[in-house]
Design an enzyme around this catalytic site. Structure first.
Site, PDB file in Angstrom:
ATOM      1  N   GLU A  22     -18.971  19.696 -29.789  1.00  0.00           N
ATOM      2  CA  GLU A  22     -19.665  18.780 -28.876  1.00  0.00           C
ATOM      3  C   GLU A  22     -19.504  17.335 -29.337  1.00  0.00           C
ATOM      4  OE1 GLU A  22     -23.514  20.748 -27.072  1.00  0.00           O
ATOM      5  OE2 GLU A  22     -23.508  20.970 -29.261  1.00  0.00           O
ATOM      6  N   TYR A  54     -32.390  -2.187 -10.959  1.00  0.00           N
ATOM      7  CA  TYR A  54     -31.933  -0.829 -11.267  1.00  0.00           C
ATOM      8  C   TYR A  54     -30.440  -0.772 -11.575  1.00  0.00           C
ATOM      9  CZ  TYR A  54     -31.598  -1.087  -6.134  1.00  0.00           C
ATOM     10  OH  TYR A  54     -31.380  -1.482  -4.847  1.00  0.00           O
ATOM     11  N   GLU A  74     -33.440  16.024 -26.429  1.00  0.00           N
ATOM     12  CA  GLU A  74     -34.804  15.507 -26.490  1.00  0.00           C
ATOM     13  C   GLU A  74     -34.816  14.101 -27.104  1.00  0.00           C
ATOM     14  OE1 GLU A  74     -33.777  18.525 -27.278  1.00  0.00           O
ATOM     15  OE2 GLU A  74     -35.293  20.036 -26.802  1.00  0.00           O
ATOM     16  N   LYS A  99     -27.636  18.631 -19.146  1.00  0.00           N
ATOM     17  CA  LYS A  99     -26.465  18.955 -19.962  1.00  0.00           C
ATOM     18  C   LYS A  99     -25.786  20.172 -19.312  1.00  0.00           C
ATOM     19  CE  LYS A  99     -25.202  19.586 -24.821  1.00  0.00           C
ATOM     20  NZ  LYS A  99     -25.722  19.723 -26.190  1.00  0.00           N
TER      21      LYS A  99
END
Length: 120
Positions: A22, A54, A74, A99
């Site tokens: 990863e 934004y 997290e 993910k």
């Protein structure tokens, strides 16, 4: 009164995860944010400075996803929430990190971590 501004489906490539592959190969992450704030002052004066740009926020969020790798989504979600809360008008933020290519050896649609953070 609490109003909302949301950015959904923001995509960026990052190298987050606990597995070496990863970190080496990276993968796409998808981010959704909802900001709670009072948009009345901006609307009254038609003034961008009294709300959240934004477009600028999206660019800052992508920089975090593309930036320093972390093990956990997290942790990534917390960093993204910090970016949201750095905007003066924002009272709280809900951040979801998707993910979709998580290393799960079974068929699945998505892995999502959602956090809600507010100003102290």
């Amino acid at each position: 009164m609490t109003d909302r501004i949301s950015v959904r489906g923001l995509r960026a490539r990052g190298r987050h995860g606990v597995l070496a592959a990863e970190r080496e190969l990276g993968q796409e992450f998808v981010v959704d944010v909802t900001l709670l704030l009072d948009t009345a002052p901006a609307a009254e004066g038609d003034d961008l400075d009294k709300t959240v740009d934004y477009g600028e926020l999206a660019q800052d969020l992508v920089k975090v996803v593309e930036g320093e790798p972390v093990n956990l989504i997290e942790t990534l979600a917390q960093r993204l929430a910090d970016v949201c809360l750095a905007r003066e008008a924002v009272r709280s933020a809900e951040v979801s990190v998707h993910k979709p290519a998580a290393p799960i050896p079974l068929p699945f649609d998505d892995v999502v971590v959602t956090i809600i953070r507010s100003r102290s």
